[in-house]
Enzyme design. Structure first.
Site, short mmCIF file in Angstrom:
data_model
loop_
_atom_site.label_atom_id
_atom_site.label_comp_id
_atom_site.label_asym_id
_atom_site.label_seq_id
_atom_site.Cartn_x
_atom_site.Cartn_y
_atom_site.Cartn_z
N HIS A 17 0.84 -1.21 0.00
CA HIS A 17 0.00 0.00 0.00
C HIS A 17 0.88 1.26 0.00
CE1 HIS A 17 -3.15 -2.62 2.25
NE2 HIS A 17 -3.61 -2.42 1.03
N LYS A 41 -17.82 -6.46 5.61
CA LYS A 41 -16.52 -7.14 5.68
C LYS A 41 -15.95 -6.84 7.05
CE LYS A 41 -12.32 -7.32 2.86
NZ LYS A 41 -11.63 -6.64 1.75
N ARG A 93 -1.87 -6.39 -8.30
CA ARG A 93 -0.72 -7.23 -7.96
C ARG A 93 -0.46 -8.29 -9.02
NH1 ARG A 93 -3.04 -8.53 -2.15
NH2 ARG A 93 -4.79 -8.66 -3.59
N SER A 131 -2.81 -7.71 3.06
CA SER A 131 -3.10 -7.48 4.48
C SER A 131 -3.48 -8.80 5.15
CB SER A 131 -4.26 -6.49 4.63
OG SER A 131 -3.89 -5.22 4.18
O1 PNS Z 1 -8.83 -3.00 0.21
P1 PNS Z 1 -10.08 -3.56 -0.42
O2 PNS Z 1 -10.89 -4.30 0.64
O3 PNS Z 1 -9.78 -4.39 -1.63
O4 PNS Z 1 -10.96 -2.29 -0.90
C1 PNS Z 1 -12.22 -2.47 -1.49
C2 PNS Z 1 -12.93 -1.13 -1.73
C3 PNS Z 1 -12.96 -0.27 -0.49
C4 PNS Z 1 -12.23 -0.37 -2.84
C5 PNS Z 1 -14.38 -1.47 -2.20
O5 PNS Z 1 -14.93 -2.43 -1.34
C6 PNS Z 1 -15.32 -0.27 -2.23
O6 PNS Z 1 -15.15 0.64 -3.02
N1 PNS Z 1 -16.35 -0.28 -1.34
C7 PNS Z 1 -17.34 0.78 -1.23
C8 PNS Z 1 -18.69 0.37 -1.86
C9 PNS Z 1 -18.65 0.58 -3.35
O7 PNS Z 1 -18.62 1.69 -3.83
N2 PNS Z 1 -18.56 -0.55 -4.12
C10 PNS Z 1 -18.33 -0.50 -5.56
C11 PNS Z 1 -19.58 -0.49 -6.38
S1 PNS Z 1 -19.88 -2.07 -7.08
#
Ligand code: PNS
Length: 166
Positions: A17, A41, A93, A131
């Site tokens: 990150h 989550k 990645r 993570s």
């Molecule tokens: O680190 P992560 O868990 O891979 O991050 C995921 C994240 C935060 C980018 C994703 O879950 C997200 O954007 N969540 C907010 C809800 C949303 O807008 N979802 C996308 C529309 S389908």
């Protein structure tokens, strides 16, 4: 002025990150790290911890002056729009990330055509890092020093010590 949002769970922030943050801070005039207030989550680290860890890392381990950290919930595009941003930053990645990330990027662009996603390919030395792997190693008392920024190593171990003692 281009404002970018680098969203994620950051449970906890890793060297991978940090690598993306440093590179994205060179692309955007302002970079906001958006820490998801996970609703479905479950995270190991509290929202407060996840935000504090990133703030500490930016302050103590970088000289970046255009990066801020904020929590968000709800839709990412709403957060991005409310912040006056137009870029979403994500790291890729491996090819296994691609399908999921492509779908989310396309969905976000459909939800708001003023928002584009920019992908940074993760530096090779962090391509295996996540993570969840850090959490697993820390939970068994393994050495996480190569994988998380130095200033949060002890806090990560302390969390698992407190989990073990309940
Ligand atoms: O680190 P992560 O868990 O891979 O991050 C995921 C994240 C935060 C980018 C994703 O879950 C997200 O954007 N969540 C907010 C809800 C949303 O807008 N979802 C996308 C529309 S389908």
């Amino acid at each position: 002025m281009k404002t970018g949002v680098y969203p994620g769970s950051f449970d906890p922030i890793t060297m991978g990150h940090l690598d993306i943050i440093i590179r994205a801070a060179g692309l955007a005039d302002n970079l906001i790290i958006g820490v998801l207030k996970n609703t479905n989550k479950k995270s190991v680290f509290s929202l407060e911890d996840r935000v504090n860890f990133i703030e500490r890392v930016i302050r103590e381990e970088t000289s970046l002056t255009n990066v801020t950290v904020e929590a968000f919930d709800g839709l990412l595009v709403d957060f991005v729009r409310n912040k006056g941003a137009s870029l979403i930053i994500r790291g890729l990645r491996a090819v296994t990330d691609f399908e999921y990330e492509l779908q989310i990027a396309q969905m976000n662009h459909k939800l708001d055509s003023g928002v584009d996603t920019v992908f940074f390919t993760t530096s090779v030395e962090y391509s295996y890092l996540s993570s969840s792997a850090v959490r697993e190693i820390a939970s068994f008392g393994g050495d996480i020093r190569p994988f998380v920024p130095k200033c949060i190593v002890q806090s990560v171990y302390d969390k698992y010590k407190s989990i073990r003692s309940v």
